[in-house]
Design a protein around this motif. Structure first.
Motif, PDB file in Angstrom:
ATOM      1  N   TRP A 161       0.811  -1.204   0.000  1.00  0.00           N
ATOM      2  CA  TRP A 161       0.000   0.000   0.000  1.00  0.00           C
ATOM      3  C   TRP A 161       0.854   1.267   0.000  1.00  0.00           C
ATOM      4  CZ3 TRP A 161      -4.296  -1.974  -1.357  1.00  0.00           C
ATOM      5  CH2 TRP A 161      -4.708  -3.207  -0.862  1.00  0.00           C
ATOM      6  N   VAL A 162       2.139   1.109   0.247  1.00  0.00           N
ATOM      7  CA  VAL A 162       3.045   2.267   0.254  1.00  0.00           C
ATOM      8  C   VAL A 162       3.750   2.425  -1.086  1.00  0.00           C
ATOM      9  CG1 VAL A 162       4.973   3.367   1.471  1.00  0.00           C
ATOM     10  CG2 VAL A 162       3.389   1.900   2.729  1.00  0.00           C
ATOM     11  N   VAL A 163       3.869   1.326  -1.828  1.00  0.00           N
ATOM     12  CA  VAL A 163       4.610   1.366  -3.091  1.00  0.00           C
ATOM     13  C   VAL A 163       4.033   2.371  -4.100  1.00  0.00           C
ATOM     14  CG1 VAL A 163       5.301   0.029  -5.129  1.00  0.00           C
ATOM     15  CG2 VAL A 163       5.535  -0.958  -2.848  1.00  0.00           C
ATOM     16  N   PRO A 164       2.703   2.409  -4.333  1.00  0.00           N
ATOM     17  CA  PRO A 164       2.178   3.329  -5.351  1.00  0.00           C
ATOM     18  C   PRO A 164       2.569   4.797  -5.172  1.00  0.00           C
ATOM     19  CG  PRO A 164       0.516   1.708  -4.801  1.00  0.00           C
ATOM     20  CD  PRO A 164       1.632   1.517  -3.824  1.00  0.00           C
ATOM     21  N   PRO A 165       2.363   5.421  -3.989  1.00  0.00           N
ATOM     22  CA  PRO A 165       2.768   6.825  -3.871  1.00  0.00           C
ATOM     23  C   PRO A 165       4.269   7.030  -4.009  1.00  0.00           C
ATOM     24  CG  PRO A 165       2.131   5.961  -1.719  1.00  0.00           C
ATOM     25  CD  PRO A 165       1.704   4.952  -2.742  1.00  0.00           C
ATOM     26  N   VAL A 166       5.051   6.065  -3.524  1.00  0.00           N
ATOM     27  CA  VAL A 166       6.504   6.182  -3.663  1.00  0.00           C
ATOM     28  C   VAL A 166       6.902   6.073  -5.129  1.00  0.00           C
ATOM     29  CG1 VAL A 166       8.728   5.115  -3.111  1.00  0.00           C
ATOM     30  CG2 VAL A 166       6.979   5.338  -1.336  1.00  0.00           C
ATOM     31  N   ALA A 167       6.263   5.164  -5.865  1.00  0.00           N
ATOM     32  CA  ALA A 167       6.566   4.999  -7.285  1.00  0.00           C
ATOM     33  C   ALA A 167       6.221   6.259  -8.074  1.00  0.00           C
ATOM     34  CB  ALA A 167       5.799   3.797  -7.847  1.00  0.00           C
ATOM     35  N   PRO A 196       1.891  10.111  13.123  1.00  0.00           N
ATOM     36  CA  PRO A 196       1.207   9.667  14.361  1.00  0.00           C
ATOM     37  C   PRO A 196      -0.270   9.338  14.138  1.00  0.00           C
ATOM     38  CG  PRO A 196       2.563  11.600  14.796  1.00  0.00           C
ATOM     39  CD  PRO A 196       2.508  11.441  13.303  1.00  0.00           C
ATOM     40  N   ILE A 197      -0.894   9.941  13.132  1.00  0.00           N
ATOM     41  CA  ILE A 197      -2.327   9.734  12.882  1.00  0.00           C
ATOM     42  C   ILE A 197      -2.569   8.495  12.020  1.00  0.00           C
ATOM     43  CG2 ILE A 197      -4.420  10.735  11.874  1.00  0.00           C
ATOM     44  CD1 ILE A 197      -3.202  13.497  12.393  1.00  0.00           C
ATOM     45  N   PHE A 198      -1.824   8.375  10.905  1.00  0.00           N
ATOM     46  CA  PHE A 198      -2.083   7.303   9.932  1.00  0.00           C
ATOM     47  C   PHE A 198      -1.001   6.227   9.904  1.00  0.00           C
ATOM     48  CE2 PHE A 198      -4.167  11.164   8.255  1.00  0.00           C
ATOM     49  CZ  PHE A 198      -5.468  10.704   8.179  1.00  0.00           C
ATOM     50  N   GLY A 199       0.014   6.359  10.719  1.00  0.00           N
ATOM     51  CA  GLY A 199       1.083   5.369  10.723  1.00  0.00           C
ATOM     52  C   GLY A 199       2.060   5.576   9.573  1.00  0.00           C
ATOM     53  N   TYR A 200       2.860   4.547   9.318  1.00  0.00           N
ATOM     54  CA  TYR A 200       3.900   4.681   8.292  1.00  0.00           C
ATOM     55  C   TYR A 200       3.331   4.840   6.882  1.00  0.00           C
ATOM     56  CZ  TYR A 200       3.238  -0.217   6.944  1.00  0.00           C
ATOM     57  OH  TYR A 200       2.721  -1.405   6.487  1.00  0.00           O
ATOM     58  N   TYR A 201       2.049   4.477   6.681  1.00  0.00           N
ATOM     59  CA  TYR A 201       1.442   4.663   5.361  1.00  0.00           C
ATOM     60  C   TYR A 201       1.498   6.132   4.943  1.00  0.00           C
ATOM     61  CZ  TYR A 201      -0.604   0.058   6.253  1.00  0.00           C
ATOM     62  OH  TYR A 201      -0.789  -1.278   6.527  1.00  0.00           O
ATOM     63  N   ALA A 202       1.375   7.014   5.914  1.00  0.00           N
ATOM     64  CA  ALA A 202       1.365   8.447   5.614  1.00  0.00           C
ATOM     65  C   ALA A 202       2.669   8.901   4.981  1.00  0.00           C
ATOM     66  CB  ALA A 202       1.101   9.243   6.891  1.00  0.00           C
ATOM     67  N   ALA A 203       3.779   8.240   5.345  1.00  0.00           N
ATOM     68  CA  ALA A 203       5.085   8.665   4.842  1.00  0.00           C
ATOM     69  C   ALA A 203       5.163   8.568   3.321  1.00  0.00           C
ATOM     70  CB  ALA A 203       6.193   7.831   5.485  1.00  0.00           C
ATOM     71  N   GLY A 204       4.505   7.565   2.752  1.00  0.00           N
ATOM     72  CA  GLY A 204       4.506   7.431   1.294  1.00  0.00           C
ATOM     73  C   GLY A 204       3.831   8.610   0.623  1.00  0.00           C
ATOM     74  N   TYR A 205       2.727   9.047   1.214  1.00  0.00           N
ATOM     75  CA  TYR A 205       1.971  10.142   0.610  1.00  0.00           C
ATOM     76  C   TYR A 205       2.566  11.509   0.924  1.00  0.00           C
ATOM     77  CZ  TYR A 205      -1.450   6.715  -0.818  1.00  0.00           C
ATOM     78  OH  TYR A 205      -2.052   5.643  -1.436  1.00  0.00           O
TER      79      TYR A 205
END
Length: 240
Positions: free
Chosen positions: A91-97, A142-151
């Motif tokens: 779920w993190v790959v798409p925004p990073v890509a 802190p709100i969305f976890g590590y998923y937020a870092a991708g976005y």
């Protein structure tokens, strides 16, 4: 580091896997840009801007396809290199890509800045975006976890691209060159828009294997049919 301190080391490890896979396409984009830089500089020197405009658009399409394929095969790549325990990293790959596409996009603008020795613009953009990245991570991790870092990465590279576009326009206008002569920004934005839409579609197809593979097959068939034109075009750019 921020993910590790805010969420935990396991989350940082998962994000690291996703980021590594997302950035695999960066090797391709860097090679493409390195081949395009001499052509760009020669064309600027000779004031032949049409070649830059046409080939920049085609290169963006090529990079977009690479980004889309990396998103499409993200689940399989993660299973191969990370295993099932890192599968949620898909779920993190798409925004990073997509961020990698933005890196290529802003590199097109920075090439012009480097040619006209406007490196101060580049430094300013780097400082602003680094600060924005820290702030967004501090707010959203802190709100969305590590998923937020991708976005947040995606948003910051988007800001970086916008700033470089502004500086690119400024640099050309100082040289009495119309920015629209060098790059077709409408085409570049259209390609970016398609990539972003596909990014969201990919996240919806990760749990629907047949739909995702059908999408990939269509892309591969198109590339195979157009392979001779693509190879010829890439050779032309490299030779020039």
């Amino acid at each position: 580091i921020m993910i590790k301190s805010m969420v935990g080391s396991s989350a940082a490890a998962v994000y690291s896997i996703a980021y590594t896979i997302g950035t695999m396409v960066l090797l391709v984009t860097n090679a493409v840009n390195n081949s395009f830089v001499p052509f760009t500089y020669q064309s600027l020197k000779q004031k032949k801007y049409d070649g830059i405009k046409k080939n920049a658009t085609l290169l963006c399409i090529f990079v977009a396809v690479m980004v889309i394929l990396s998103m499409a095969f993200a689940p399989e790549i993660i299973l191969i290199f990370g295993g099932r325990k890192y599968y949620e990293a898909i779920w993190v790959v798409p925004p990073v890509a997509v961020s990698m596409f933005l890196i290529f996009l802003y590199s097109l603008f920075s090439n012009i800045e480097y040619y006209f020795k406007k490196t101060g613009f580049i430094a300013a953009a780097s400082v602003v975006c680094a600060g924005a990245n820290l702030l967004l991570n501090w707010i959203f991790i802190p709100i969305f976890g590590y998923y937020a870092a991708g976005y947040t990465t995606l948003v910051c590279y988007g800001l970086f691209s916008v700033m470089h576009y502004i500086f690119y326009c400024k640099a050309l206008k100082q040289e009495a060159i119309n920015p629209s002569e060098v790059y077709n920004i409408k085409h570049l934005l259209l390609i970016l828009g398609v990539v972003i839409i596909i990014m969201f579609l990919m996240t919806l197809t990760y749990e629907h294997l047949i739909i995702r593979y059908a999408f990939v097959v269509v892309i591969c068939i198109t590339l195979w049919v157009k392979r001779k034109n693509i190879i010829k075009w890439l050779k032309t750019i490299r030779n020039k």
